[in-house]
Design an enzyme around this catalytic site. Structure first.
Site, PDB file in Angstrom:
ATOM      1  N   ASN A 137      32.768   3.165  20.892  1.00  0.00           N
ATOM      2  CA  ASN A 137      33.021   4.321  22.072  1.00  0.00           C
ATOM      3  C   ASN A 137      34.402   4.635  22.011  1.00  0.00           C
ATOM      4  OD1 ASN A 137      34.312   1.677  21.083  1.00  0.00           O
ATOM      5  ND2 ASN A 137      34.542   1.021  23.392  1.00  0.00           N
ATOM      6  N   GLU A 196      37.617  -8.015  16.807  1.00  0.00           N
ATOM      7  CA  GLU A 196      37.796  -7.056  17.903  1.00  0.00           C
ATOM      8  C   GLU A 196      36.038  -6.821  18.514  1.00  0.00           C
ATOM      9  OE1 GLU A 196      40.853  -7.139  19.485  1.00  0.00           O
ATOM     10  OE2 GLU A 196      42.305  -6.655  17.759  1.00  0.00           O
ATOM     11  N   CYS A 214      34.831  -2.211  26.224  1.00  0.00           N
ATOM     12  CA  CYS A 214      35.296  -4.001  25.362  1.00  0.00           C
ATOM     13  C   CYS A 214      35.944  -4.895  26.569  1.00  0.00           C
ATOM     14  CB  CYS A 214      35.687  -4.143  24.239  1.00  0.00           C
ATOM     15  SG  CYS A 214      37.262  -3.880  24.066  1.00  0.00           S
ATOM     16  N   GLU A 221      45.004  -6.717  16.786  1.00  0.00           N
ATOM     17  CA  GLU A 221      45.527  -5.207  17.058  1.00  0.00           C
ATOM     18  C   GLU A 221      46.922  -5.073  17.546  1.00  0.00           C
ATOM     19  OE1 GLU A 221      41.753  -3.426  16.882  1.00  0.00           O
ATOM     20  OE2 GLU A 221      41.512  -3.106  14.838  1.00  0.00           O
TER      21      GLU A 221
HETATM   22  P1  NDP Z   1      28.422  -3.118  16.151  1.00  0.00           P
HETATM   23  O1  NDP Z   1      28.104  -4.630  16.322  1.00  0.00           O
HETATM   24  O2  NDP Z   1      26.394  -2.709  16.677  1.00  0.00           O
HETATM   25  O3  NDP Z   1      28.217  -2.437  14.968  1.00  0.00           O
HETATM   26  C1  NDP Z   1      29.446  -2.216  15.010  1.00  0.00           C
HETATM   27  C2  NDP Z   1      29.715  -1.507  13.510  1.00  0.00           C
HETATM   28  O4  NDP Z   1      29.503  -2.522  12.896  1.00  0.00           O
HETATM   29  C3  NDP Z   1      29.684  -0.481  13.252  1.00  0.00           C
HETATM   30  O5  NDP Z   1      30.230   0.967  12.707  1.00  0.00           O
HETATM   31  C4  NDP Z   1      27.988  -0.443  12.532  1.00  0.00           C
HETATM   32  O6  NDP Z   1      27.784  -0.136  12.035  1.00  0.00           O
HETATM   33  C5  NDP Z   1      28.371  -2.009  12.072  1.00  0.00           C
HETATM   34  N1  NDP Z   1      27.726  -2.852  10.935  1.00  0.00           N
HETATM   35  C6  NDP Z   1      26.196  -3.372  11.875  1.00  0.00           C
HETATM   36  N2  NDP Z   1      25.135  -4.609  11.185  1.00  0.00           N
HETATM   37  C7  NDP Z   1      26.776  -4.564  10.255  1.00  0.00           C
HETATM   38  C8  NDP Z   1      26.373  -5.755   8.936  1.00  0.00           C
HETATM   39  N3  NDP Z   1      25.860  -6.423   9.633  1.00  0.00           N
HETATM   40  N4  NDP Z   1      28.052  -6.023   8.095  1.00  0.00           N
HETATM   41  C9  NDP Z   1      28.839  -4.857   8.561  1.00  0.00           C
HETATM   42  N5  NDP Z   1      29.055  -3.736   9.231  1.00  0.00           N
HETATM   43  C10 NDP Z   1      28.001  -4.077  10.477  1.00  0.00           C
HETATM   44  O7  NDP Z   1      28.570  -2.596  17.920  1.00  0.00           O
HETATM   45  P2  NDP Z   1      28.910  -1.498  18.437  1.00  0.00           P
HETATM   46  O8  NDP Z   1      28.712  -0.111  17.263  1.00  0.00           O
HETATM   47  O9  NDP Z   1      27.590  -1.158  19.048  1.00  0.00           O
HETATM   48  O10 NDP Z   1      29.876  -1.388  19.187  1.00  0.00           O
HETATM   49  C11 NDP Z   1      29.765  -1.920  20.410  1.00  0.00           C
HETATM   50  C12 NDP Z   1      30.557  -3.995  20.353  1.00  0.00           C
HETATM   51  O11 NDP Z   1      31.675  -3.187  20.344  1.00  0.00           O
HETATM   52  C13 NDP Z   1      30.444  -4.116  22.119  1.00  0.00           C
HETATM   53  O12 NDP Z   1      29.850  -5.524  22.173  1.00  0.00           O
HETATM   54  C14 NDP Z   1      31.845  -3.820  22.360  1.00  0.00           C
HETATM   55  O13 NDP Z   1      32.018  -5.410  22.858  1.00  0.00           O
HETATM   56  C15 NDP Z   1      32.842  -4.142  20.886  1.00  0.00           C
HETATM   57  N6  NDP Z   1      33.689  -3.561  21.021  1.00  0.00           N
HETATM   58  C16 NDP Z   1      35.255  -4.815  21.038  1.00  0.00           C
HETATM   59  C17 NDP Z   1      36.469  -3.785  21.110  1.00  0.00           C
HETATM   60  C18 NDP Z   1      36.916  -4.896  20.924  1.00  0.00           C
HETATM   61  O14 NDP Z   1      38.757  -4.248  21.026  1.00  0.00           O
HETATM   62  N7  NDP Z   1      37.874  -5.946  21.147  1.00  0.00           N
HETATM   63  C19 NDP Z   1      36.297  -2.210  21.159  1.00  0.00           C
HETATM   64  C20 NDP Z   1      35.053  -1.212  21.330  1.00  0.00           C
HETATM   65  C21 NDP Z   1      34.108  -2.361  21.230  1.00  0.00           C
HETATM   66  P3  NDP Z   1      26.290   1.209  12.587  1.00  0.00           P
HETATM   67  O15 NDP Z   1      26.224   1.219  14.151  1.00  0.00           O
HETATM   68  O16 NDP Z   1      26.652   2.494  11.910  1.00  0.00           O
HETATM   69  O17 NDP Z   1      24.436   1.106  12.425  1.00  0.00           O
END
Ligand code: NDP
Length: 487
Positions: free
Chosen positions: A151, A248, A282, A461
């Site tokens: 995002n 996060e 988020c 963070e």
């Molecule tokens: P995901 O959990 O699907 O993915 C996050 C990252 O983790 C991506 O780079 C993904 O790779 C990678 N990933 C996926 N599976 C694994 C694994 N088993 N081991 C290690 N890395 C892995 O989240 P989204 O990208 O869909 O983002 C949305 C989510 O992020 C929402 O739940 C949102 O609330 C949260 N978020 C939280 C924030 C905070 O500061 N608290 C800020 C922004 C978002 P790939 O996508 O390339 O497959």
């Protein structure tokens, strides 16, 4: 024109993988493939570790003030290239230019600037213990990894690398597969600013590449931004080598609107906290609890402003203030939640459908959606949707609404609108969330620590304390007297 192919960024330059495997990245507003990216195969992964080891050796021995000076150059370059970088983010994420132009790059640069300033101010302690004494040093951890969500791709890369680099660590960052370009641009800027090769590396790919980072015994820490479920997998995997973690994660945050609140301001907060970045934030306040006395006024204004002021369309058009969701799959997921809301008995106040604006007919848009007549047990009120879907609920008792707001395993953010100063603090102190706002919503300056309670996260963070999460304390005891030995 041929479609560009980006390689992994290792040891200060682009490095070709050996498998030849690539993946395509689409512009969410057009459904067109805009570029390809090479996957970080075993060759790249090995090279990233070797590169980070060399980078760490060079960077960690520089004085903090030298590191600070270099990072500030990177900050200047980020600001100088704001428009170029903002455009990259718009094309990768589908968010409006209107936002990216003034938020994404700026807030990323702010955080690097903040930690660059703090780095030389970090000090150890010393204390006399009899005639002997000890002192402490704040030392970097070594190689740290960052795994980002889609995002705020560039901002997340800055928020993670800023404190890590300021503290003297080397970094390997994996952006989301949906949005890989921002981190590459940042890597190029770091090199241009004078950060030694190997200090900031970018590896590309999906979950398997993330998994490798969490497993590698050469990596001391993982800072992860993503879903709660993925976060649990990352923590479990990181435990194998007892890595430090920052998590996060997601939220389902409440906003409480009391009957003495400035209702127009509360509507602004609710709209920002549900429709900014088309709902893909988020900390969004997706559960809006409105006092019964002001409920009608609140939803009347909310409906009017949502229907009249939101402009969906080509995100590059500066008049557009509402963009496309990240992918077709995510659009379908958000629509499935909307269907669930309807089938479980909530009433649609507005929205509830996909959009196909004339300027971006193939984009993955979902209309800004508001549900009323919601109850706490509905799926749309309980689960994170990560799209433009707001649930409005009512209350008339302060203790009861606090209890309802806290009745979730998530605890990322919360907000209160009231003009009663005592109530504002009394209520916010009882809300179980790490990021809270009073008569405001969503602002997250570099100076303010952010992170979740409960299953919304581990660690923080931004803010001063984050430097501690990227350093370890070494205690050194100095003998000034003769050792007394029984041997
Ligand atoms: P995901 O959990 O699907 O993915 C996050 C990252 O983790 C991506 O780079 C993904 O790779 C990678 N990933 C996926 N599976 C694994 C694994 N088993 N081991 C290690 N890395 C892995 O989240 P989204 O990208 O869909 O983002 C949305 C989510 O992020 C929402 O739940 C949102 O609330 C949260 N978020 C939280 C924030 C905070 O500061 N608290 C800020 C922004 C978002 P790939 O996508 O390339 O497959």
């Amino acid at each position: 024109m041929t479609t560009p192919v980006y390689q992994n960024f290792i040891n200060g330059h682009f490095l070709k993988n050996q498998s030849g495997e690539t993946f395509a990245v689409k512009n969410p507003a057009t459904d067109d493939v805009i570029y390809y990216v090479e996957v970080a195969d075993a060759f790249i992964q090995n090279a990233a570790i070797q590169s980070a080891k060399q980078g760490f050796a060079a960077w960690s021995t520089m004085s903090p003030i030298e590191r600070s000076r270099i990072l500030l150059k990177a900050v200047a370059l980020l600001r100088e290239r704001n428009d170029l970088l903002a455009k990259t983010e718009v094309l990768d994420t589908g968010k409006p230019w209107q936002e990216a132009e003034c938020v994404d790059v700026q807030t990323g640069a702010d955080v690097i600037e903040y930690f660059a300033g703090l780095a030389p101010a970090q000090v150890g302690q010393q204390q006399m213990v009899g005639e002997d004494f000890y002192y402490t040093r704040k030392e970097p951890l070594g190689i740290c990894a960052g795994i980002g969500a889609w995002n705020y791709p560039l901002q997340i890369a800055c928020w993670k690398s800023g404190p890590a680099l300021a503290a003297g660590n080397a970094f390997i960052f994996k952006p989301s597969e949906e949005t890989p370009l921002g981190a590459i641009k940042l890597a190029e800027i770091f090199i241009e600013a004078g950060v030694p090769a190997g200090v900031f590396n970018v590896v590309q790919g999906a979950a398997e590449v993330g998994q490798w980072l969490t497993q590698s015994a050469d990596i001391e820490k993982v800072s992860f931004t993503g879903e709660v479920g993925t976060g649990k997998k990352v923590v479990a995997s990181a435990a194998g080598s007892l890595k430090d973690v920052t998590m996060e994660l997601g939220g389902k945050s409440p906003l409480l609107v009391f009957d003495d609140a400035d209702i127009s301001q509360a509507v602004s907060a609710a709209m920002l906290g549900n429709f900014y970045t088309q709902g893909e934030i988020c900390t969004n306040c997706t559960r809006i609890y409105v006092h019964k006395n002001v409920y009608q006024q609140f939803i009347d204004e909310l409906k009017t402003r949502t229907e009249e002021n939101i402009i969906a369309g080509d995100p590059l058009d500066p008049n557009v203030n509402f963009g496309a969701l990240i992918s077709k799959k995510h659009q379908q997921l958000v629509m499935s939640y909307i269907d669930k809301g309807i089938s479980e008995g909530a009433t649609l106040l507005t929205g509830g459908k996909t959009l196909s604006p004339a300027s971006a007919p193939n984009g993955y848009f979902v209309a800004p959606t508001v549900f009323i007549d919601c109850t706490d047990d509905m799926t749309i009120v309980k689960e994170e949707i990560f799209g433009p879907v707001m649930s409005v609920l009512t209350f008339d008792d302060e203790d009861d609404v606090i209890h309802r707001a806290n009745d979730t395993h998530l605890g990322l953010a919360a907000g209160v609108f009231t003009k009663d100063i005592k109530r504002a603090h009394r209520v916010i102190h009882q809300l179980q969330a790490g990021i809270c706002w009073i008569n405001s919503y969503g602002n997250s300056p570099a100076e303010m620590p952010v992170g979740g309670y409960k299953q919304s996260g581990i660690g923080r963070e931004n803010g001063i304390e984050t430097l501690d999460h990227y350093t370890q304390t070494k205690s050194i005891y100095v003998g000034m007297t003769n050792i007394e030995s029984p041997f």
